[in-house]
Write a protein that holds these residues in place. Structure first.
Motif, mmCIF file in Angstrom:
data_model
loop_
_atom_site.group_PDB
_atom_site.id
_atom_site.type_symbol
_atom_site.label_atom_id
_atom_site.label_comp_id
_atom_site.label_asym_id
_atom_site.label_seq_id
_atom_site.Cartn_x
_atom_site.Cartn_y
_atom_site.Cartn_z
ATOM 1 N N ASP A 40 6.323 -39.790 33.805
ATOM 2 C CA ASP A 40 6.686 -37.865 33.663
ATOM 3 C C ASP A 40 7.982 -38.685 32.086
ATOM 4 O O ASP A 40 8.009 -37.870 30.958
ATOM 5 N N ALA A 41 8.265 -40.011 31.738
ATOM 6 C CA ALA A 41 8.610 -40.147 30.651
ATOM 7 C C ALA A 41 8.952 -42.169 30.915
ATOM 8 O O ALA A 41 8.776 -42.273 31.841
ATOM 9 N N TYR A 42 9.178 -42.494 29.479
ATOM 10 C CA TYR A 42 9.751 -43.934 30.060
ATOM 11 C C TYR A 42 11.569 -43.922 29.456
ATOM 12 O O TYR A 42 11.483 -45.273 28.936
ATOM 13 N N ASP A 43 11.802 -42.937 29.130
ATOM 14 C CA ASP A 43 13.137 -42.834 29.072
ATOM 15 C C ASP A 43 13.801 -43.778 30.420
ATOM 16 O O ASP A 43 13.391 -42.458 31.660
ATOM 17 N N PRO A 44 14.830 -45.062 30.550
ATOM 18 C CA PRO A 44 15.640 -44.609 31.880
ATOM 19 C C PRO A 44 15.766 -44.126 32.849
ATOM 20 O O PRO A 44 16.110 -43.927 33.653
ATOM 21 N N ALA A 45 16.657 -42.805 31.421
ATOM 22 C CA ALA A 45 17.580 -41.978 32.047
ATOM 23 C C ALA A 45 16.933 -40.738 32.512
ATOM 24 O O ALA A 45 17.455 -40.021 33.361
ATOM 25 N N ASN A 46 15.613 -40.471 32.105
ATOM 26 C CA ASN A 46 14.603 -39.882 32.825
ATOM 27 C C ASN A 46 13.578 -39.823 33.067
ATOM 28 O O ASN A 46 13.095 -39.309 33.807
ATOM 29 N N ASP A 187 22.203 -35.228 24.188
ATOM 30 C CA ASP A 187 21.499 -36.453 23.999
ATOM 31 C C ASP A 187 20.401 -36.078 23.788
ATOM 32 O O ASP A 187 19.184 -35.843 24.158
ATOM 33 N N THR A 188 19.777 -37.098 22.380
ATOM 34 C CA THR A 188 18.656 -36.315 21.819
ATOM 35 C C THR A 188 17.776 -37.562 21.889
ATOM 36 O O THR A 188 16.633 -37.473 20.984
ATOM 37 N N ALA A 189 17.827 -39.001 22.238
ATOM 38 C CA ALA A 189 17.346 -40.316 22.740
ATOM 39 C C ALA A 189 16.135 -40.198 23.099
ATOM 40 O O ALA A 189 15.268 -40.866 22.954
ATOM 41 N N GLY A 190 15.715 -39.471 23.966
ATOM 42 C CA GLY A 190 14.693 -39.181 24.501
ATOM 43 C C GLY A 190 13.330 -39.759 23.975
ATOM 44 O O GLY A 190 12.315 -40.257 24.545
ATOM 45 N N ALA A 191 13.083 -39.027 23.035
ATOM 46 C CA ALA A 191 11.430 -38.721 22.712
ATOM 47 C C ALA A 191 11.672 -39.961 21.804
ATOM 48 O O ALA A 191 10.852 -41.033 21.615
ATOM 49 N N TYR A 192 12.385 -41.548 21.198
ATOM 50 C CA TYR A 192 12.821 -42.206 20.974
ATOM 51 C C TYR A 192 12.046 -42.766 22.203
ATOM 52 O O TYR A 192 11.234 -44.547 21.740
ATOM 53 N N LEU A 193 12.966 -43.135 23.106
ATOM 54 C CA LEU A 193 12.964 -43.848 24.391
ATOM 55 C C LEU A 193 11.332 -43.752 24.588
ATOM 56 O O LEU A 193 11.335 -44.275 25.628
ATOM 57 N N ASP A 194 10.515 -42.445 24.912
ATOM 58 C CA ASP A 194 9.268 -42.311 24.956
ATOM 59 C C ASP A 194 8.255 -42.918 24.320
ATOM 60 O O ASP A 194 7.339 -43.336 24.564
ATOM 61 N N SER A 195 8.372 -43.806 22.697
ATOM 62 C CA SER A 195 7.733 -44.176 22.665
ATOM 63 C C SER A 195 7.760 -45.607 22.011
ATOM 64 O O SER A 195 6.924 -46.652 21.479
ATOM 65 N N THR A 196 9.390 -46.599 21.836
ATOM 66 C CA THR A 196 9.548 -47.143 22.059
ATOM 67 C C THR A 196 10.664 -47.853 23.234
ATOM 68 O O THR A 196 11.672 -47.023 23.639
ATOM 69 N N SER A 197 10.979 -49.237 23.297
ATOM 70 C CA SER A 197 11.889 -48.975 24.286
ATOM 71 C C SER A 197 13.360 -50.042 23.486
ATOM 72 O O SER A 197 13.250 -50.814 22.490
#
Length: 526
Positions: A40-46, A187-197
């Protein structure tokens, strides 16, 4: 026709593998894995799916962890030591000095505070796991303290999860992240954290094409032992037959989602090694407790009838494994095993339906994700549920859905009757409380409210949250499981077998009960 179908499978695999290797350098050591992705996402918070956990386990680090081979003890990771207050409510961690993020930045207590507070305030799918933390405070650059509202013996086990990954606060904030109370809105960092860690694990997320491909590259600044492979490529292959064909052809190194029958077909192939064993995944039917969503299936008597109507031995014939007694994973202390599981009793199921006023039968719509996971086909199981319930007069209409759409309905509690699976969030019997009000699955996803329970059950739930004595825990969790068997809105029916196969030159494969697969410990015989 069979030859044509087999040829088409191999052609599809070849296209996928060639595309995967298109970005890999010829001199890289590359590991290719076929899996059925459910990210669903790679953002650890999501992110909060099994494939999310596999990736985040190696792209991030946590304060503590388990051994590579099991969950028998708590080991240091980013924290090199910790102390617990006499009352069991304050955990103080000392950070190791040599750890760094993938970009070379030092890891500090402020990064830990930011990561936990962002998890809490982001209100993502896994945020509920941090609800039991009152506060997290940086004592100094290398010391951080967690305060809990009450003693919780499972706390260290809980924070081994990738959900509690420590992220680089500066990098996340520079890309729109925040740990403020309004993070859910700002918070708008989700897209960034889904593309890189933005972590400190042995790998870095290099690319994610949802439901297609995930690529990891080696973290050259990793503070631990460098992994063997320079690049790891996960290719989405939803059909186990496709994975099997690719493995046999040598196009992938590991097939993650094979059925027991497919694994059996690989036996005797000297080029392939096989792993088989019990999984941690419980497959279950969930019946919404709100009548406007599930109709008659909000009735506990009808729910009990469904439990008696399912053909448990038939599911074992399909997938191996064991029949769970409840939604507590069968490997946990106090969990009901097959000796206390339901056995099919069609007469009892019909009797209960008649008692509830449905002697002439009733209708059901069964929602579920159209996917294969761990070699288990949700469509196959849904069709079997349909056939099983038809024998007691329940006419089931199947409603398969795309994974993200189905997940949203399930997680928001908007479903009627659904079919899902569950892997433990924490390796402790406390995980079972997710299936008791006010737990995540029971209340948020199924609208089962605490006030609807008898007071003695409410008291036992409260006591189970803080009990540490083994005898007390056994008594409490036994009583709670007995209650859900008779009065709960869930029908767990199978814990399938893990069936994984890999090329025989791949070394170090271990199936883990928490993160399932650790690609950082794999290597290839040369």
């Amino acid at each position: 026709m069979k030859r044509l179908k087999h040829g088409l499978i191999l052609f599809t695999v070849l296209v996928l593998v060639l595309a995967a290797f298109g970005t890999a350098m010829a001199d890289e050591k590359v590991l290719v894995i076929g899996w059925s992705e459910n990210t669903d996402a790679y953002d650890p918070a999501n992110g909060f799916t099994h494939s999310t956990h596999i990736i985040n386990h190696v792209t991030y680090s946590q304060l503590v962890t388990f051994p590579d081979e099991d969950a028998s003890q708590i080991l240091p990771q980013l924290a090199d030591s910790w102390e617990i207050s006499a009352d069991g409510t304050v955990y103080t961690f000392s950070l190791r000095q040599d750890a760094a993020f993938a970009n070379g930045d030092d890891i500090t207590a402020d990064d830990v505070v930011f990561s936990i507070q962002r998890l809490q305030n982001y209100n993502g799918n896994p945020s509920f796991l941090a609800d039991g933390i009152d506060s997290v405070e940086a004592i100094d650059d290398d010391t951080v303290a967690f305060t809990l509202p009450a003693p919780r013996p499972s706390f260290l086990s809980e924070i081994t999860s990738g959900v509690f990954s420590v992220t680089n606060a500066d990098v996340v904030m520079a890309n729109g992240g925040t740990d403020a109370m309004d993070a859910a809105e700002t918070d708008t960092a989700g897209a960034y954290l889904d593309s890189t860690s933005a972590g400190s694990g042995p790998y870095v997320l290099d690319n994610w094409e949802p439901q297609n491909r995930t690529e990891l590259v080696r973290n050259e600044n990793y503070w631990g032992d460098q992994p063997y492979f320079d690049r790891v490529i996960f290719i989405h292959m939803p059909e186990g037959a496709t994975q099997k064909a690719a493995l046999e052809a040598g196009d992938i190194d590991l097939a993650f989602d094979l059925s027991p029958d497919q694994v059996a077909g690989l036996e005797g192939n000297e080029a392939i090694e096989i792993y088989r064993g019990p999984s941690t995944l419980t497959h279950f039917v969930i019946m919404n407790t709100e009548e406007d969503k599930s109709g008659p299936f909000a009735n506990p008597t009808v729910q009990l009838a469904v439990r008696y109507a399912l053909d448990y031995e038939g599911f074992k014939t399909l997938w191996g494994g064991v029949t769970p007694g409840t939604n507590m994973w069968v490997g946990f202390f106090s969990a009901f095993g097959e000796d206390r599981a339901f056995s099919r009793d069609l007469d009892k199921a019909r009797e209960l339906l008649a008692e509830a006023g449905y002697a002439d039968g009733l209708e059901m719509e069964l929602e579920y994700p159209d996917m294969v996971y761990g070699g288990v086909s949700f469509n196959t199981n849904a069709q079997k549920i349909q056939a099983d319930l038809a024998e007691v007069g329940i006419n089931v209409t199947l409603l398969p859905g795309e994974i993200q759409v189905a997940l949203e309905r399930y997680r928001s509690g908007e479903h009627g009757v659904g079919y899902w699976l569950w892997g433990p969030d924490i390796l402790d019997p406390l995980d079972f409380l997710s299936f008791m009000p006010p737990g995540k699955v029971a209340t948020e996803r199924n609208n089962w409210q605490l006030e609807s329970l008898p007071q003695d059950i409410q008291d036992m739930i409260a006591a189970a949250k803080v009990a540490s004595n083994p005898d007390d825990r056994m008594e409490l969790f036994t009583a709670l499981q007995e209650y859900t068997q008779q009065s709960g809105p869930f029908a767990p029916f199978n814990v399938p077998e893990v069936a994984t196969a890999y090329r025989s030159n791949l070394q170090g494969y271990i199936w883990h009960p928490h993160w399932l697969l650790d690609v950082a410990i794999l290597s290839r015989a040369e």
